[in-house]
Scaffold this motif. Structure first.
Motif, mmCIF file in Angstrom:
data_model
loop_
_atom_site.group_PDB
_atom_site.id
_atom_site.type_symbol
_atom_site.label_atom_id
_atom_site.label_comp_id
_atom_site.label_asym_id
_atom_site.label_seq_id
_atom_site.Cartn_x
_atom_site.Cartn_y
_atom_site.Cartn_z
ATOM 1 N N ASN A 239 -36.408 -19.966 -48.288
ATOM 2 C CA ASN A 239 -37.528 -20.549 -47.528
ATOM 3 C C ASN A 239 -37.273 -22.045 -47.889
ATOM 4 O O ASN A 239 -37.562 -22.316 -49.145
ATOM 5 C CB ASN A 239 -39.031 -19.890 -47.758
ATOM 6 N N ASN A 242 -40.156 -25.308 -43.978
ATOM 7 C CA ASN A 242 -40.708 -24.644 -42.729
ATOM 8 C C ASN A 242 -39.359 -24.094 -41.914
ATOM 9 O O ASN A 242 -39.494 -23.490 -40.875
ATOM 10 C CB ASN A 242 -41.245 -25.634 -41.537
ATOM 11 N N ASN A 244 -36.363 -20.697 -42.582
ATOM 12 C CA ASN A 244 -36.053 -19.619 -43.206
ATOM 13 C C ASN A 244 -34.365 -19.584 -43.051
ATOM 14 O O ASN A 244 -33.940 -19.766 -41.767
ATOM 15 C CB ASN A 244 -36.605 -18.536 -42.736
ATOM 16 N N TYR A 275 -34.450 -19.738 -38.619
ATOM 17 C CA TYR A 275 -35.438 -19.742 -37.830
ATOM 18 C C TYR A 275 -36.625 -20.278 -38.555
ATOM 19 O O TYR A 275 -36.567 -20.565 -39.753
ATOM 20 C CB TYR A 275 -35.692 -18.218 -37.399
ATOM 21 N N SER A 276 -37.728 -20.596 -37.532
ATOM 22 C CA SER A 276 -38.932 -21.205 -38.457
ATOM 23 C C SER A 276 -39.511 -20.549 -39.376
ATOM 24 O O SER A 276 -39.434 -19.152 -39.050
ATOM 25 C CB SER A 276 -39.672 -21.979 -37.163
ATOM 26 N N ASN A 278 -42.766 -19.733 -39.393
ATOM 27 C CA ASN A 278 -43.660 -18.973 -38.712
ATOM 28 C C ASN A 278 -43.252 -17.882 -37.947
ATOM 29 O O ASN A 278 -44.163 -17.169 -37.053
ATOM 30 C CB ASN A 278 -44.618 -19.830 -38.000
ATOM 31 N N GLU A 279 -42.000 -17.701 -37.615
ATOM 32 C CA GLU A 279 -41.357 -16.648 -36.919
ATOM 33 C C GLU A 279 -40.901 -15.538 -37.655
ATOM 34 O O GLU A 279 -40.433 -15.614 -38.721
ATOM 35 C CB GLU A 279 -39.971 -17.395 -36.072
ATOM 36 N N SER A 280 -40.552 -14.533 -37.006
ATOM 37 C CA SER A 280 -39.740 -13.468 -37.392
ATOM 38 C C SER A 280 -38.455 -13.475 -36.982
ATOM 39 O O SER A 280 -38.164 -13.973 -35.919
ATOM 40 C CB SER A 280 -40.482 -11.934 -36.882
ATOM 41 N N PHE A 281 -37.453 -12.859 -37.918
ATOM 42 C CA PHE A 281 -36.333 -13.073 -37.526
ATOM 43 C C PHE A 281 -35.767 -12.233 -36.308
ATOM 44 O O PHE A 281 -36.184 -11.009 -35.983
ATOM 45 C CB PHE A 281 -35.131 -12.432 -38.698
ATOM 46 N N ASP A 282 -35.049 -12.723 -35.510
ATOM 47 C CA ASP A 282 -34.446 -11.846 -34.117
ATOM 48 C C ASP A 282 -33.201 -12.423 -33.743
ATOM 49 O O ASP A 282 -32.937 -13.823 -33.245
ATOM 50 C CB ASP A 282 -35.477 -12.446 -33.009
ATOM 51 N N LYS A 285 -32.233 -14.596 -30.596
ATOM 52 C CA LYS A 285 -33.053 -15.572 -30.311
ATOM 53 C C LYS A 285 -32.880 -16.710 -31.216
ATOM 54 O O LYS A 285 -32.789 -17.679 -30.872
ATOM 55 C CB LYS A 285 -34.431 -15.150 -29.929
ATOM 56 N N ASN A 286 -32.509 -16.424 -32.496
ATOM 57 C CA ASN A 286 -32.515 -17.384 -33.240
ATOM 58 C C ASN A 286 -30.908 -17.856 -33.800
ATOM 59 O O ASN A 286 -30.103 -17.592 -33.158
ATOM 60 C CB ASN A 286 -32.705 -16.833 -34.947
#
Length: 390
Positions: A239, A242, A244, A275-276, A278-282, A285-286
């Protein structure tokens, strides 16, 4: 007495900064009414109140705190009598004691009294902060054991590197935080075998030992190169503000200093996902980096741009080398400040925006400045650790 019991409850809330405005006024009114007489809470009262949330506090510490409170109050009161001012000065002494109480409580709540006095620490020292707030100084030329707050050995230090123990199982995450000052570098081997090279001006918060079934997550403020041990069941996540950076096992560099507008991630080997925070890893999309690419995260708008790079340019710092590619002198100055532990003041505005290509093999700061002087032709003065460029 009922009043005494009530004021003790209010004092407890006051010490830990939990009073409403009305309750705070009630505490002040109580001290005004009793004028710091025998009704003032005793050492035992203060100690008992603090020990509810800080059981490690000793009687000697409580006694010292209480004595300081009374000393400040009485000293202010004595001065008020000497100059024969109006009674409001009496209330100033009371207010002073209340401020001390409040600051003491807040400090205990934050764990500051468990730390070595940070005002006494040399800012040029590498420091390790334990989970309970205690701060230890790391001398890079020594060998020593690394212990937790209870004295248990959790790792060992050999010169410029700390290696954490992998044998002792723990059930909850316990974090250490290491801070590297300007002009120094350091190395960690985490409990999973991951190697982390820390650049100057960097802070890393990390678990003393990773927990089975949970992600391996660390928190970076500065620059570090990660050689992550492969573990498909436990993703490794860095981290950085902001942003990740998620990996399973790879080699990559992350630069995320607070004063920089961009966080750069350079991938040397493997694969990383960006990825940001505040997001979950995908993965669909990432942003996924390939080796030889740099991902640049814009802290202002949260956008990520990628491009192919020569990775050696971004990892040269581990060998003490400085490499600049199409970089403005103002950006170069920041890197020089961290690398050499100096302060650079550039009064030459034209120079600040000019861009350079340059590489230095562990040269003294005078040699570096001489190079830029030969190209641009500016005057500079070095006094102690401050450099003024005119």
């Amino acid at each position: 007495m009922q009043e005494n019991s009530e004021i003790k409850q209010l004092l407890h809330k006051f010490i830990f900064n939990q009073c409403s405005l009305e309750e705070s006024n009630a505490v002040v009114a109580y001290y005004r009414k009793n004028k710091l007489t025998n009704d003032f809470p005793s050492v035992e009262d203060i100690q008992n109140l603090l020990q509810e949330n800080s059981p490690q506090m000793s009687s000697a510490t409580a006694d010292a705190i209480f004595s300081n409170i009374l000393a400040v109050a009485k000293e202010t009161e004595t001065e008020a009598i000497k100059i024969k001012k109006i009674p409001v000065l009496k209330y100033i002494s009371i207010a002073a004691s209340i401020v001390i109480l409040l600051s003491v409580g807040w400090s205990y709540q934050k764990g500051f009294f468990n730390q070595r006095n940070t005002a006494l620490l040399n800012p040029d020292e590498i420091t390790l902060q334990l989970a309970n707030g205690e701060i230890q100084v790391i001398s890079a030329n020594k060998k020593s054991q690394v212990t937790d707050s209870e004295g248990n050995v959790i790792g060992s230090q050999n010169g410029n590197k700390i290696v954490y123990d992998t044998k002792t199982p723990i059930e909850k995450l316990v974090y250490n935080t290491i801070k590297i000052p300007y002009g120094k570098r350091f190395e960690l081997q985490l409990s999973d075998g991951t190697i982390v090279h820390l650049n100057s001006g960097t802070t890393l918060k990390y678990p003393v030992q990773f927990i089975a079934g949970a992600n391996r997550q660390v928190y970076l403020d500065g620059e570090a190169f990660f050689d992550v041990t492969k573990d498909k069941k436990h993703p490794f996540i860095v981290n950085a503000d902001n942003l990740n950076v998620r990996v399973l096992g790879t080699h990559f560099n992350v630069s995320s200093y607070p004063e920089d507008a961009i966080t750069d991630v350079v991938l040397v080997e493997g694969s990383v996902g960006l990825y940001s925070g505040n997001e979950s890893f995908d993965a669909t999309k990432n942003t996924i980096l390939k080796p030889g690419y740099k991902g640049s995260f814009n802290k202002k708008d949260g956008k990520i741009a990628t491009k192919a790079v020569i990775t050696d340019v971004y990892t040269a710092w581990m060998d003490g080398r400085l490499t600049f590619r199409n970089m403005s002198f103002s950006e170069i100055s920041k890197k020089l400040e961290r690398h050499y532990n100096v302060s650079i003041i550039t009064q030459n505005k034209k120079l600040a925006d000019e861009k350079f290509y340059a590489s230095f093999e562990d040269q003294p700061i005078e040699k570096v400045l001489s190079y830029f002087n030969d190209i641009h032709g500016f005057n500079y003065v070095i006094k102690n650790n401050e450099i003024v460029i005119k």
